[in-house]
Design a protein around this motif. Structure first.
Motif, PDB file in Angstrom:
ATOM      1  N   ASP A 229       0.804  -1.220   0.000  1.00 13.80           N
ATOM      2  CA  ASP A 229       0.000   0.000   0.000  1.00 13.80           C
ATOM      3  C   ASP A 229       0.842   1.277   0.000  1.00 13.80           C
ATOM      4  OD1 ASP A 229      -2.411  -1.446   0.071  1.00 13.80           O
ATOM      5  OD2 ASP A 229      -2.225  -1.711   2.240  1.00 13.80           O
ATOM      6  N   LEU A 230       2.145   1.143  -0.212  1.00 16.37           N
ATOM      7  CA  LEU A 230       3.027   2.300  -0.153  1.00 16.37           C
ATOM      8  C   LEU A 230       3.269   2.895  -1.538  1.00 16.37           C
ATOM      9  CD1 LEU A 230       5.747   0.959   2.319  1.00 16.37           C
ATOM     10  CD2 LEU A 230       3.701   2.307   2.851  1.00 16.37           C
ATOM     11  N   ALA A 231       3.480   4.210  -1.567  1.00 15.09           N
ATOM     12  CA  ALA A 231       3.821   4.861  -2.829  1.00 15.09           C
ATOM     13  C   ALA A 231       5.135   4.317  -3.374  1.00 15.09           C
ATOM     14  CB  ALA A 231       3.902   6.373  -2.623  1.00 15.09           C
ATOM     15  N   ASN A 232       6.069   4.040  -2.463  1.00 14.88           N
ATOM     16  CA  ASN A 232       7.345   3.435  -2.855  1.00 14.88           C
ATOM     17  C   ASN A 232       7.533   2.146  -2.066  1.00 14.88           C
ATOM     18  OD1 ASN A 232       9.918   2.736  -3.641  1.00 14.88           O
ATOM     19  ND2 ASN A 232      10.938   4.386  -2.520  1.00 14.88           N
ATOM     20  N   ASN A 235      11.200   0.870  -0.675  1.00 12.64           N
ATOM     21  CA  ASN A 235      11.963   1.613   0.322  1.00 12.64           C
ATOM     22  C   ASN A 235      12.279   0.704   1.504  1.00 12.64           C
ATOM     23  OD1 ASN A 235      13.030   3.355   2.210  1.00 12.64           O
ATOM     24  ND2 ASN A 235      11.136   4.536   2.498  1.00 12.64           N
ATOM     25  N   ASP A 243       6.022  -6.487  -2.313  1.00 16.18           N
ATOM     26  CA  ASP A 243       4.750  -6.836  -2.957  1.00 16.18           C
ATOM     27  C   ASP A 243       4.302  -8.233  -2.550  1.00 16.18           C
ATOM     28  OD1 ASP A 243       6.985  -7.862  -4.251  1.00 16.18           O
ATOM     29  OD2 ASP A 243       6.056  -7.873  -6.232  1.00 16.18           O
TER      30      ASP A 243
END
Length: 327
Positions: A229-232, A235, A243
């Motif tokens: 659910d992270l933009a990156n 990181n 994923d």
């Protein structure tokens, strides 16, 4: 199944034209012949540890006393392991408990070493000692791979001879895994992708049919959050598995997501419970690519505040099917 083939051969009556006596040949007695019996169909469910059983295992790096109770093989360790397993057996009689050892055999290092892999392998004599100990005492054995910079598939294949044994399974720890050579174990945080783990899952999934052994467990230790659910998601400071949604879903292997974060301070039980809910329970529902949760307790580190009880572990939903204990 026997196939009866009836072969009847009848001789012709030979009649001599000028004689009143006939000669007749009787039919030969039929003899049943047996076709080769088909080989029994291999069933990887037969004898599989999950889902009929629960696993309780002691963790360790051989010879490293700070890592876990299985750092050396003693009668005292075995007694303690069986006692711990018996507690879970009593809490859930419907799932017989299989005791085991989670043994780190691919050890991460802060130095590159001769092979430049920032890891080393436990020597064969030591591993063989653990194998025979587990065989003798009817224990499961997890070969725990921490990789460093090693090629993951090559590392798994190195230990493949042990995985021909029915009681030997696989654990991997992404916390010490740097497939892109972008960090040092114990110095930098790691971030791995499903594409790093899926070849390992696939290889272990094929082993039951390949070696005619029961279905194996593939346990992934998780110390920090998912990145789905992270933009990156790549990181390392924010996620350890970028994923999780893309992890291979293969019914030929029992995939376990195992929460192994460390407590030892006020409020740690609540935090670890929330982690289990997010990383296991919610992930299981969202992604539908793994069916089992695991959980780790640290006897010494977490007892500095309050050690989580087996009753509290079993209250997690769903109840963990693999529970390990370290120091």
């Amino acid at each position: 199944m026997l196939t009866l083939v009836l072969i009847v051969s009848m001789t012709s009556y030979l009649i001599n034209a000028g004689a009143d006596q006939t000669r007749a040949a009787s039919a030969p007695v039929s003899t049943p012949t047996a076709s080769p019996s088909p080989s029994p169909r291999f069933d990887p469910d037969a004898g599989a540890a999950l889902p009929q059983n629960r696993v309780v295992a002691f963790y360790a790096v051989p010879g490293a006393s700070v890592t876990g109770p299985a750092h050396e093989l003693t009668d005292a360790m075995l007694t303690r392991l069986k006692q711990q397993a018996a507690v879970y057996q009593q809490l859930d009689p419907a799932h017989p408990v299989l005791a085991g050892i989670d043994l780190v055999v691919s050890v991460p290092d802060r130095r590159p070493g001769p092979a430049g892999t920032y890891s080393h392998r436990v020597d064969a004599a030591t591993i063989n000692t653990y194998v025979e100990f587990c065989r003798k005492h009817n224990l499961l054995l997890f070969l725990d791979l921490n990789f460093g910079w090693s090629d993951p598939v090559a590392e798994l294949n190195f230990f493949r001879p042990y995985l021909k044994l029915p009681f030997v399974h696989v654990a991997v720890d992404p916390e010490w895994m740097f497939p892109r050579h972008n960090g040092v174990p114990g110095v930098n945080l790691s971030n791995v992708r499903a594409s790093d783990l899926n070849p390992l899952i696939s290889a272990v999934a094929q082993m039951p049919a390949e070696y005619q052994v029961p279905r194996k467990i593939f346990m992934i230790h998780q110390y920090r959050p998912d990145g789905d659910d992270l933009a990156n998601p790549y990181n390392p400071g924010a996620a350890i598995i970028a994923d999780k949604k893309n992890l291979l879903n293969d019914s030929r292997v029992d995939l376990v997501i195992h929460v192994d974060s460390v407590g030892g301070w006020p409020g740690d039980i609540e935090v670890k419970t929330e982690q289990y809910t997010k990383w296991v329970a919610q992930g299981m529902q969202r992604f539908q690519n793994f069916k089992y949760g695991g959980f780790k307790i640290f006897y010494q580190l977490e007892s500095k505040h309050k050690l989580m009880t087996p009753e509290q572990v079993m209250a997690l939903q769903p109840a963990p099917m693999v529970i390990t204990y370290g120091y």
